[in-house]
Design an enzyme around this catalytic site. Sequence first.
Site, PDB file in Angstrom:
ATOM      1  N   LYS A  99      82.309  52.073  57.252  1.00  0.00           N
ATOM      2  CA  LYS A  99      81.551  51.349  56.233  1.00  0.00           C
ATOM      3  C   LYS A  99      81.088  52.410  55.239  1.00  0.00           C
ATOM      4  O   LYS A  99      80.220  53.230  55.542  1.00  0.00           O
ATOM      5  CB  LYS A  99      80.353  50.618  56.826  1.00  0.00           C
ATOM      6  CG  LYS A  99      79.546  49.875  55.761  1.00  0.00           C
ATOM      7  CD  LYS A  99      78.174  49.485  56.255  1.00  0.00           C
ATOM      8  CE  LYS A  99      77.318  49.059  55.076  1.00  0.00           C
ATOM      9  NZ  LYS A  99      75.904  48.863  55.451  1.00  0.00           N
ATOM     10  N   ALA A 186      73.472  43.555  52.992  1.00  0.00           N
ATOM     11  CA  ALA A 186      72.193  44.029  52.450  1.00  0.00           C
ATOM     12  C   ALA A 186      71.416  42.947  51.707  1.00  0.00           C
ATOM     13  O   ALA A 186      71.967  42.205  50.898  1.00  0.00           O
ATOM     14  CB  ALA A 186      72.368  45.231  51.522  1.00  0.00           C
ATOM     15  N   GLY A 187      70.124  42.879  52.017  1.00  0.00           N
ATOM     16  CA  GLY A 187      69.196  42.053  51.253  1.00  0.00           C
ATOM     17  C   GLY A 187      68.855  40.704  51.830  1.00  0.00           C
ATOM     18  O   GLY A 187      67.922  40.052  51.359  1.00  0.00           O
ATOM     19  N   THR A 209      67.870  45.035  58.704  1.00  0.00           N
ATOM     20  CA  THR A 209      66.412  44.948  58.589  1.00  0.00           C
ATOM     21  C   THR A 209      65.884  43.558  58.897  1.00  0.00           C
ATOM     22  O   THR A 209      64.800  43.414  59.475  1.00  0.00           O
ATOM     23  CB  THR A 209      65.968  45.381  57.179  1.00  0.00           C
ATOM     24  OG1 THR A 209      66.509  46.665  56.889  1.00  0.00           O
ATOM     25  CG2 THR A 209      64.462  45.436  57.074  1.00  0.00           C
TER      26      THR A 209
END
Length: 256
Positions: A99, A186-187, A209
């Site tokens: 990645k 992401a996000g 996250t």
Amino acid sequence: MEDSLIIKGIKFKSRLWVGTGKYRDFDETRRAVEASGADVVTVAVRRTNITDRKSGNLLDYIDPKKYTILPNTAGCYTVEDALRYSRLAREAGVSDLIKLEVIGDEKTLFPDVIGLLKATEILAKEGFIVFPYTNDDPIMARRLIDAGAVAVMPLAAPIGSGLGIRNPYNIKIILETVNAPVIVDAGVGTASDVAIAMELGCDAVLLNTAIAGASDPIAMAEAMKHAVLAGRLSFRAGRIPKKLYASASSPIDGLL
């Protein structure tokens, strides 16, 4: 229904891919990964010791025989660093998959797409299976595939922000632009964000996250598992078209 994702001859059972950073300890990481149902686990080469199996190691908890380990170049701000850590992971026998991240700014963690494109070209020529983390630009997505990437991983929002998919229209255009898997990376912040990505037609979602930072990471990991399944099934089922006015669910035509 059989609905496996196949990339470069590799069969992935789950369309939820998960990261391994920000957990309290390796055991919590293991439990969250198991609860997520993911079979792809991404690990930062620069920030962990996965290349040194002689000391306490994340791979003692995440079995490479059970999961596909996807090394990543998180924390690399130059092409040279990204190349170095990619090669280090392969030389250590971790994987030919990478990645690829080339970060352009410390505050936003947005990718340096010029450096990313250059690194993709080099690594693809060296036989790496490259998954580049990029912005939500359809033109760059196409160029990355032309450069040898096997998929594109556009951000939904800045890394770790939890803002969800800020520009679903660009993601949709990317899906129409490239003839390759699109993996939102992401996000995302919660299960509904994941379901939206899958309903758009994305092939998978990678997140970290949103699980690791949740009040109950194990429960959130399971929620994300169900969100991917529901969103993918909804996409395949085909939603009804949106209309400005009402349409009766029980038509009366022919009743009189």
